[in-house]
Design an enzyme around this catalytic site. Sequence first.
Site, PDB file in Angstrom:
ATOM      1  N   ASN A 186       0.868  -1.183   0.000  1.00 40.45           N
ATOM      2  CA  ASN A 186       0.000   0.000   0.000  1.00 40.45           C
ATOM      3  C   ASN A 186       0.903   1.231   0.000  1.00 40.45           C
ATOM      4  OD1 ASN A 186      -1.779   2.057   0.503  1.00 40.45           O
ATOM      5  ND2 ASN A 186      -2.376   1.352   2.559  1.00 40.45           N
TER       6      ASN A 186
ATOM      7  N   LYS B 163       0.006   4.211  -0.185  1.00 41.71           N
ATOM      8  CA  LYS B 163      -0.652   5.363   0.461  1.00 41.71           C
ATOM      9  C   LYS B 163      -0.467   6.619  -0.413  1.00 41.71           C
ATOM     10  CE  LYS B 163      -0.034   3.041   4.842  1.00 41.71           C
ATOM     11  NZ  LYS B 163       0.102   3.125   6.291  1.00 41.71           N
TER      12      LYS B 163
ATOM     13  N   HIS C  69      -9.329   1.139   5.059  1.00 43.16           N
ATOM     14  CA  HIS C  69      -8.057   1.315   5.769  1.00 43.16           C
ATOM     15  C   HIS C  69      -8.286   2.247   6.963  1.00 43.16           C
ATOM     16  CE1 HIS C  69      -3.951   2.395   6.682  1.00 43.16           C
ATOM     17  NE2 HIS C  69      -3.588   1.331   6.001  1.00 43.16           N
TER      18      HIS C  69
ATOM     19  N   GLU D  37      -6.646   4.600   8.047  1.00 44.15           N
ATOM     20  CA  GLU D  37      -6.401   6.024   7.739  1.00 44.15           C
ATOM     21  C   GLU D  37      -7.629   6.647   7.075  1.00 44.15           C
ATOM     22  OE1 GLU D  37      -2.757   5.301   5.664  1.00 44.15           O
ATOM     23  OE2 GLU D  37      -1.785   4.786   7.566  1.00 44.15           O
TER      24      GLU D  37
ATOM     25  N   GLU E 122      -4.931  -4.912  10.644  1.00 45.22           N
ATOM     26  CA  GLU E 122      -3.902  -3.894  10.837  1.00 45.22           C
ATOM     27  C   GLU E 122      -4.185  -3.130  12.130  1.00 45.22           C
ATOM     28  OE1 GLU E 122      -2.062  -2.719   6.751  1.00 45.22           O
ATOM     29  OE2 GLU E 122      -3.759  -1.424   7.147  1.00 45.22           O
TER      30      GLU E 122
ATOM     31  N   GLY F 112       3.041   2.208  10.787  1.00 47.64           N
ATOM     32  CA  GLY F 112       4.030   3.268  10.636  1.00 47.64           C
ATOM     33  C   GLY F 112       4.754   3.634  11.921  1.00 47.64           C
TER      34      GLY F 112
ATOM     35  N   SER G  17       3.907  -2.155  10.262  1.00 47.65           N
ATOM     36  CA  SER G  17       5.349  -2.214  10.501  1.00 47.65           C
ATOM     37  C   SER G  17       5.986  -3.540  10.092  1.00 47.65           C
ATOM     38  CB  SER G  17       5.670  -1.884  11.969  1.00 47.65           C
ATOM     39  OG  SER G  17       5.277  -0.543  12.270  1.00 47.65           O
TER      40      SER G  17
END
Length: 249
Positions: free
Chosen positions: A9, A11, A93, A95, A163, A169, A209
């Site tokens: 991904n 992003k 996702h 985010e 996730e 991250g 990660s």
Amino acid sequence: MRRKLAAGNWKMNGTGDSLGELAALAESHPGPAADILICPPATLLSRAADTARGSAVAIGGQDCHANASGAHTGDLSAAMLKDAGASAVILGHSERRADHGETDAQVCAKAEAAMAEGLTAVICIGETLAEREAGDTLKVAGTQLAGSVPASASGANTVIAYEPVWAIGTGKVPTLEQIAEVHDFLRAELTIRFGAETADSIRLLYGGSVKPSNAAEIFAVSNVDGALVGGASLKAADFSPIITALETA
Ligand SMILES: O=C(CO)COP(=O)(O)O
């Protein structure tokens, strides 16, 4: 048997220059023992599809609208992603859930739209740190799974990515026991809802990660069928050893 999947991904990262990384990745894995998916930003989709054509790397989007067309400025339909060369799309996702307030019901509607176009929906779920510390991890995972995955889900059209928000991250990764607990739970929930045959065909990815240094141990965990990788998918030199670890898991 479920075929393993290494998904990247990108992003909101990448311009035309990044296509060299995609080309290098495709060249390094001509006949992989795992599926490979790269989800670049929408501006790169058709160029990425051109770059990957004829290779083992599939291309996917990072979101789609639930509607087929219409007055939705800035949004993209599943048909548009497909037209640009995508065969999959990441949906829900964390985010997007955080930045755009996406709900389970909206993610479910998007997944239905994606499936109707023949795209594989990579549906993301995962708890926040506060939810984990409150002991609500499985409750959150179960609620998001039930609400985000459509009734028409199958191994051919659905991938679930677990996730944990706090692992994305951050360099923080759950323990292997924690990953196993959630993945085993997700498989069991899918079995209750869809029956063993369908549940056993749906791939469960871990994301958060994942790096070349931790990939092999994560891929050895029960019910982990691959990874959804952010930062380490941007460079072929990082993503390639993750793919190799998955192929040999
Ligand atoms: O969000 C992710 C993939 O969708 C994970 O991102 P990182 O691999 O950068 O932690």
